[in-house]
Scaffold this active site. Sequence first.
Site, mmCIF file in Angstrom:
data_model
loop_
_atom_site.group_PDB
_atom_site.id
_atom_site.type_symbol
_atom_site.label_atom_id
_atom_site.label_comp_id
_atom_site.label_asym_id
_atom_site.label_seq_id
_atom_site.Cartn_x
_atom_site.Cartn_y
_atom_site.Cartn_z
ATOM 1 N N TYR A 127 4.276 30.872 -4.467
ATOM 2 C CA TYR A 127 5.632 30.344 -4.401
ATOM 3 C C TYR A 127 6.354 30.315 -5.747
ATOM 4 O O TYR A 127 7.545 29.987 -5.798
ATOM 5 C CB TYR A 127 5.629 28.943 -3.773
ATOM 6 N N GLU A 129 -21.599 27.253 10.833
ATOM 7 C CA GLU A 129 -20.419 28.117 10.855
ATOM 8 C C GLU A 129 -19.146 27.366 11.202
ATOM 9 O O GLU A 129 -18.120 27.535 10.542
ATOM 10 C CB GLU A 129 -20.622 29.255 11.872
ATOM 11 N N ASP A 167 -22.715 31.306 15.375
ATOM 12 C CA ASP A 167 -22.585 31.809 16.743
ATOM 13 C C ASP A 167 -23.470 33.028 16.949
ATOM 14 O O ASP A 167 -23.729 33.796 16.008
ATOM 15 C CB ASP A 167 -21.135 32.199 17.035
#
EC number: 5.6.2.2
Length: 414
Positions: free
Chosen positions: A157, A243, A295
């Site tokens: 920014y 995770e 996963d």
Amino acid sequence: MLTKKKRDAPAEKALAARKRVKSATEVLAEVNKLAVILKGNTAVARTLNGLQLPQAFREVVEKGADAVLDEVESAIYQAAVSILNGDGFTYDIPSRGRANQQYIPELDRIVLKDSKAPRTFASVKTCRSAVITTRILQLVHELCKKRIHVTKRDLFYTDVKLFEEQNNSDSILDDVACMLGCTRSSLHVVASEKGVVVGDLRFREDGDEIDCQKMGVGGKAIPPNVDKVDGIRSNALFILLVEKDAAFMRLAEDRFYRTYPCIIMTAKGQPDVASRLFLRRLKEVLKIPVLALVDSDPYGLRILSVYMKGSMNMSYDSSNLTTPDIKWLGVRPSDLDRFNIPEQCRLPMTDEDIKTGKKLMEEDFIMANPEWVKELEIMTRTKVKAEIQALSSFGFQYLSEVYLPLKLQEGDWI
């Protein structure tokens, strides 16, 4: 239509699994053995220089503000010399593309070859990136001179019209770190807080004492300025790397770390730099095993590989960001049948999933681990995946009360 007997079979097996869980002391016996082996390993860590490879590689080191100021001024001086010599306004930028990266088996991580490409202001192709590079160097110089830190978003920014997208400023920030030979955190630019940690861990953060057992179920945010962390202490037997935030919250709320002394941390998906630095720091100081819960899909394994081997984007800093000897605890493809995960909780893999899984099997670091290859073969053959939350089909606390204790009890990690 399923008969009542068939519908009840997974639940009955889940109940039988629950009965196999022994006392906490017995559950942790195999973890203790792994910890003893780890602490008894006095081998000196190998380095790129120590390997004496014929190819030159580029690695960065942590540098103080004054050293970074010197490097920035030297880079601008070299650009000025290039102009005075009639060669134009040019930076020599290390090439960070995939073709310039290499997996080193002896180090078990990805590294960056020492190859450079000119970034010239007079070229239509590189003009804009040369301007952004100069602007980033100016901002880094200001930050180091004032001894302050900003986030990558803050940096973006400062000049939105020039950068246009944050990916542009982020990418060139990595180029600048690589060019100056320092870690990205040395530039005094950090990512916003993302990772969290909870459990048997105490440390000082910029002089403040932190106890991660007193941070509630949300845990303590991993500091973006990991260099301000010191005085790390713990009686934990292992680090559980998770995770997803959902699994982290379940384990934190169940106070899993009190029954099985451990440190639980997550980066809520793809790991950020601070989480990777923090994990490596914990492992180096505490010298305890790191066990990973991800996963059962190609992306879970890809995330784990970033922690262990490094990412393509930051291969120049892999020596500081990687934790090579993480053990894959679960959820593994072989666990789906072993723990009788119901069919309705298993998801069909997409073509993209299967493609990603097959690509993983071609990676050097995957091929070096036959057990990982075996699990990926199961995944791509069955074309089935599952999330950690699939374990909740047997009860919301099955993860903390049955699945993880059994995996630890049996030493079932690879």
